[in-house]
Motif scaffolding. Sequence first.
Motif, PDB file in Angstrom:
ATOM      1  N   HIS A 140       0.859  -1.193   0.000  1.00 26.14           N
ATOM      2  CA  HIS A 140       0.000   0.000   0.000  1.00 26.14           C
ATOM      3  C   HIS A 140       0.893   1.240   0.000  1.00 26.14           C
ATOM      4  N   GLY A 141       0.441   2.269  -0.657  1.00 27.52           N
ATOM      5  CA  GLY A 141       1.195   3.532  -0.650  1.00 27.52           C
ATOM      6  C   GLY A 141       2.360   3.602  -1.635  1.00 27.52           C
ATOM      7  N   GLN A 142       2.659   2.457  -2.292  1.00 29.56           N
ATOM      8  CA  GLN A 142       3.748   2.489  -3.290  1.00 29.56           C
ATOM      9  C   GLN A 142       3.169   2.834  -4.661  1.00 29.56           C
ATOM     10  N   TRP A 143       3.983   3.489  -5.462  1.00 32.13           N
ATOM     11  CA  TRP A 143       3.535   3.865  -6.813  1.00 32.13           C
ATOM     12  C   TRP A 143       3.952   2.822  -7.834  1.00 32.13           C
ATOM     13  N   ALA A 153      -2.262   1.633  -4.325  1.00 26.60           N
ATOM     14  CA  ALA A 153      -3.378   1.054  -3.570  1.00 26.60           C
ATOM     15  C   ALA A 153      -3.305   1.562  -2.135  1.00 26.60           C
ATOM     16  N   VAL A 154      -4.457   1.786  -1.574  1.00 30.02           N
ATOM     17  CA  VAL A 154      -4.563   2.165  -0.163  1.00 30.02           C
ATOM     18  C   VAL A 154      -5.458   1.127   0.529  1.00 30.02           C
ATOM     19  N   PHE A 155      -5.425   1.101   1.855  1.00 29.79           N
ATOM     20  CA  PHE A 155      -6.323   0.194   2.569  1.00 29.79           C
ATOM     21  C   PHE A 155      -7.774   0.553   2.233  1.00 29.79           C
ATOM     22  N   ALA A 170      -2.711   4.910   6.439  1.00 30.83           N
ATOM     23  CA  ALA A 170      -3.617   5.381   5.379  1.00 30.83           C
ATOM     24  C   ALA A 170      -3.471   6.887   5.199  1.00 30.83           C
ATOM     25  N   PHE A 171      -3.292   7.580   6.309  1.00 30.75           N
ATOM     26  CA  PHE A 171      -3.087   9.028   6.261  1.00 30.75           C
ATOM     27  C   PHE A 171      -1.825   9.345   5.455  1.00 30.75           C
ATOM     28  N   ASP A 172      -0.748   8.621   5.730  1.00 25.66           N
ATOM     29  CA  ASP A 172       0.504   8.830   4.978  1.00 25.66           C
ATOM     30  C   ASP A 172       0.296   8.566   3.485  1.00 25.66           C
ATOM     31  N   LEU A 177      -0.487  10.661  -2.027  1.00 24.33           N
ATOM     32  CA  LEU A 177      -1.399  10.889  -3.155  1.00 24.33           C
ATOM     33  C   LEU A 177      -1.543  12.386  -3.434  1.00 24.33           C
ATOM     34  N   GLN A 178      -1.690  13.136  -2.367  1.00 27.96           N
ATOM     35  CA  GLN A 178      -1.821  14.597  -2.501  1.00 27.96           C
ATOM     36  C   GLN A 178      -0.617  15.174  -3.262  1.00 27.96           C
TER      37      GLN A 178
END
Length: 191
Positions: A140-143, A153-155, A170-172, A177-178
Amino acid sequence: MADTWEALEKECLACRECSLCETRKNVVFGVGSREAEVLFIGEGPGANEDEQGEPFVGRAGKLLDDMLAIIGLERKDVYIANIVKCRPPENRDPLGVEQDACIGYLRRQVALLRPKIIVCLGRIAAMRIIREDFKISREHGQWFEKAGVQMMAVFHPAALLRDPRRRPEAFDDFKALQAKINELCEHTRAE
Ligand code: URA
């Protein structure tokens, strides 16, 4: 003839390609801007979505809205769709045959939208869109890049409701993403 959103939606709303059509109340086609640069993909409608014909309107949807708000976005700034457009009974995972029957609609949505960024909500979407053996807890969180589109992908928000200890991660991921939105998108600003 060139595909259009109107033709695609009409076809999808009348779909009888798999047995989920027997038990659905509504087809959940997708929601948001048809010019969005960011596409979120969930797994399939739950009971609330089936009732209302709109993705992510239950508790998980409220959490998704909250996560979007943290990075300065609303539903109308993005597009939200699912791998399968009809509710699997008892909220079970959509079967491979159901995904296969339905994925063409999502492909056509992607072709019409031409998003810069795709965010998979949860394991099922990530395994279908990014890689078959995707491991959500590790990746999760990887591009990832596919055909010029940045994907992560995120949770799944429902997983975050079940296990709030994952919320900081998830916040990170949403902060990452931002940053990616502000780097790549031409008319979407996440602030
Ligand atoms: N979970 C999903 O994956 N999609 C929805 O639309 C609602 C809940």
